[in-house]
Design a protein around this motif. Structure first.
Motif, short mmCIF file in Angstrom:
data_model
loop_
_atom_site.label_atom_id
_atom_site.label_comp_id
_atom_site.label_asym_id
_atom_site.label_seq_id
_atom_site.Cartn_x
_atom_site.Cartn_y
_atom_site.Cartn_z
N PRO A 2 -64.52 16.01 -20.39
CA PRO A 2 -64.13 15.92 -21.80
C PRO A 2 -64.67 17.09 -22.64
O PRO A 2 -64.01 17.56 -23.56
N GLU A 3 -65.86 17.56 -22.32
CA GLU A 3 -66.43 18.68 -23.08
C GLU A 3 -65.62 19.94 -22.86
O GLU A 3 -65.36 20.70 -23.82
N GLN A 4 -65.19 20.19 -21.64
CA GLN A 4 -64.36 21.36 -21.37
C GLN A 4 -63.01 21.23 -22.08
O GLN A 4 -62.49 22.21 -22.61
N ARG A 5 -62.46 20.02 -22.09
CA ARG A 5 -61.19 19.81 -22.76
C ARG A 5 -61.30 20.07 -24.25
O ARG A 5 -60.42 20.70 -24.85
N ARG A 6 -62.38 19.61 -24.88
CA ARG A 6 -62.58 19.86 -26.32
C ARG A 6 -62.77 21.34 -26.59
O ARG A 6 -62.30 21.86 -27.60
N ARG A 7 -63.45 22.05 -25.69
CA ARG A 7 -63.66 23.48 -25.89
C ARG A 7 -62.34 24.26 -25.81
O ARG A 7 -62.10 25.17 -26.60
N VAL A 8 -61.48 23.87 -24.87
CA VAL A 8 -60.18 24.53 -24.75
C VAL A 8 -59.34 24.30 -26.00
O VAL A 8 -58.71 25.23 -26.55
N ARG A 9 -59.36 23.08 -26.52
CA ARG A 9 -58.60 22.79 -27.75
C ARG A 9 -59.13 23.60 -28.92
O ARG A 9 -58.36 24.14 -29.72
N ARG A 10 -60.46 23.67 -29.03
CA ARG A 10 -61.06 24.41 -30.12
C ARG A 10 -60.69 25.90 -30.05
O ARG A 10 -60.35 26.52 -31.06
N ASP A 11 -60.71 26.46 -28.84
CA ASP A 11 -60.36 27.88 -28.70
C ASP A 11 -58.90 28.13 -29.03
O ASP A 11 -58.56 29.15 -29.65
N TYR A 12 -58.01 27.22 -28.65
CA TYR A 12 -56.59 27.37 -28.97
C TYR A 12 -56.37 27.31 -30.48
O TYR A 12 -55.58 28.08 -31.05
N ARG A 13 -57.07 26.38 -31.15
CA ARG A 13 -56.90 26.27 -32.61
C ARG A 13 -57.43 27.51 -33.31
O ARG A 13 -56.84 27.99 -34.29
N ASP A 14 -58.56 28.04 -32.84
CA ASP A 14 -59.10 29.27 -33.44
C ASP A 14 -58.14 30.44 -33.23
O ASP A 14 -57.92 31.26 -34.14
N LEU A 15 -57.56 30.53 -32.05
CA LEU A 15 -56.62 31.60 -31.76
C LEU A 15 -55.37 31.49 -32.62
O LEU A 15 -54.86 32.49 -33.14
N ALA A 16 -54.89 30.27 -32.80
CA ALA A 16 -53.70 30.07 -33.65
C ALA A 16 -54.00 30.39 -35.10
O ALA A 16 -53.17 30.97 -35.81
N LYS A 17 -55.21 30.04 -35.56
CA LYS A 17 -55.58 30.32 -36.94
C LYS A 17 -55.67 31.83 -37.18
O LYS A 17 -55.24 32.34 -38.21
N GLU A 18 -56.22 32.56 -36.21
CA GLU A 18 -56.31 34.02 -36.35
C GLU A 18 -54.92 34.66 -36.42
O GLU A 18 -54.69 35.57 -37.21
N THR A 19 -54.00 34.16 -35.61
CA THR A 19 -52.66 34.73 -35.56
C THR A 19 -51.84 34.34 -36.79
O THR A 19 -51.06 35.13 -37.32
N GLU A 20 -52.02 33.13 -37.26
CA GLU A 20 -51.21 32.63 -38.37
C GLU A 20 -51.54 33.32 -39.69
O GLU A 20 -50.65 33.54 -40.52
N ASN A 21 -52.79 33.69 -39.88
CA ASN A 21 -53.23 34.25 -41.16
C ASN A 21 -53.14 35.77 -41.21
O ASN A 21 -53.70 36.39 -42.11
N VAL A 22 -52.44 36.40 -40.26
CA VAL A 22 -52.35 37.86 -40.20
C VAL A 22 -50.99 38.30 -40.72
O VAL A 22 -49.96 37.72 -40.37
N ASN A 23 -50.99 39.33 -41.56
CA ASN A 23 -49.75 39.93 -42.04
C ASN A 23 -49.14 40.77 -40.92
O ASN A 23 -49.83 41.59 -40.32
N PRO A 24 -47.82 40.61 -40.61
CA PRO A 24 -47.22 41.38 -39.52
C PRO A 24 -47.38 42.88 -39.68
O PRO A 24 -47.43 43.60 -38.68
N ALA A 25 -47.46 43.35 -40.93
CA ALA A 25 -47.59 44.80 -41.13
C ALA A 25 -49.01 45.29 -40.88
O ALA A 25 -49.24 46.50 -40.82
N GLU A 26 -49.96 44.37 -40.72
CA GLU A 26 -51.36 44.78 -40.60
C GLU A 26 -51.89 44.70 -39.17
O GLU A 26 -53.06 44.96 -38.93
N TYR A 27 -51.06 44.33 -38.21
CA TYR A 27 -51.54 44.28 -36.83
C TYR A 27 -50.57 45.05 -35.95
O TYR A 27 -49.39 45.20 -36.26
N SER A 28 -51.07 45.53 -34.84
CA SER A 28 -50.28 46.33 -33.92
C SER A 28 -49.90 45.51 -32.70
O SER A 28 -50.36 44.38 -32.51
#
Length: 310
Positions: free
Chosen positions: A9-35
């Protein structure tokens, strides 16, 4: 992905947390500001996380991130022309056709010094050799063929057919006055009272044997409908303690009995044609306790006139 319900369960929670952090980083980025390099880095990170996915919820997070990354990449691709101004699709196609010996829009001679003609086929092998030098993929027979040879079709405008009304088919609505309508008692109230009278005279009975008409499913449903009014008003009781649904007529409770704590209980009863047939077979029902009612002929009760839809 291999499904593993016993994953830590701890590994499963860690994977979910990493996916949510990755999605948050991608969602809040302006397309013109990343390569493209930034997006490639995020995709590689998601690919590493997918190796740890063992459950459906984590797989759903991975799919959601891939959809988000695809949308962000599409926005980036659409903004290439407006931001960089380095790639023009129309200019590229025009030069590509010219390179393969096709006709140019300006009418200038081709690279080999001979003016192109519409009837001359394009030299796909020439561009093919150029493409093979940059790609390790095996070329297919429709390689790059299609977008250059398809002409945009204009949508044909359909003419709407005008509906012409024929005067001989028109019918004047029939006028109905209050005097034309026969005043009759409410059929539901009449049938509910009839059901109560039959139940009181017959005594306790099996619910299905009482309401089911073996020859008419519709009237069986109607009998159950009318009986539900008696249960609602407290004039009928339903007992299932003996293993069979037994109904019996009871005296309608008074308001004092309700004030002293007496309660009524109702429930939703599903009665379809399959249940009707199974009950007939189970209890051997060949005749109905409630007599069959005369079926309505469908003629409206208008004195001296035919039905409204006649």
């Amino acid at each position: 992905m291999s499904y593993d319900p016993e994953q830590d369960p701890e590994q499963r929670r860690r994977v979910r947390r990493d996916y949510r952090d990755l999605a948050k980083e991608t969602e809040n980025v302006n397309p013109a500001e990343y390569s493209a390099v930034d997006m490639s880095r995020r995709l590689l990170r998601a690919n590493d996380l997918f190796g740890q996915v063992k459950g459906t919820q984590e797989a759903t997070l991975d799919s959601a991130f891939l959809v988000m990354a695809s949308n962000m990449s599409a926005l980036k691709a659409r903004s290439m022309k407006t931001t960089a101004g380095a790639f023009d699709v129309e200019d590229f196609i025009e030069k590509l056709i010219s390179f393969m010996g096709g006709n140019k829009a300006t009418g200038e001679p081709t690279e080999e010094g001979v003016e192109a003609d519409d009837t001359v086929p394009l030299k796909w092998d020439k561009i093919g050799r150029k493409a093979l030098a940059k790609s390790r993929r095996v070329p297919v027979m429709d390689f790059m063929l299609g977008p250059l040879s398809v002409e945009q079709k204009k949508r044909a405008q359909s003419k709407r057919t005008r509906l012409e009304k024929r005067t001989e088919d028109l019918r004047q609505p029939q006028e109905i006055t209050e005097e034309d309508i026969q005043r009759s008692e409410n059929e539901t109230t009449k049938n509910v009272a009839n059901i109560q009278r039959i139940l009181d005279a017959h005594g306790p009975a099996n619910l299905f044997k009482f309401i089911i008409n073996p020859d008419d499913f519709a009237q069986s449903v109607e009998n159950l409908f009318y009986l539900s009014f008696l249960i609602r008003d407290g004039c009928c009781s339903l007992d299932v303690e003996s293993g069979e649904p037994i109904i019996s007529g009871v005296e309608k409770p008074t308001q004092k009995e309700y004030d002293d704590g007496l309660t009524r209980r109702q429930f939703v009863f599903e009665f379809d044609r399959e249940t009707w047939q199974r009950a007939k077979d189970l209890y051997g029902i060949t005749e109905c306790i409630v007599p069959a009612r005369h079926k309505d002929s469908g003629v409206t009760k208008i004195t001296g006139k035919k039905g409204w839809y006649g």
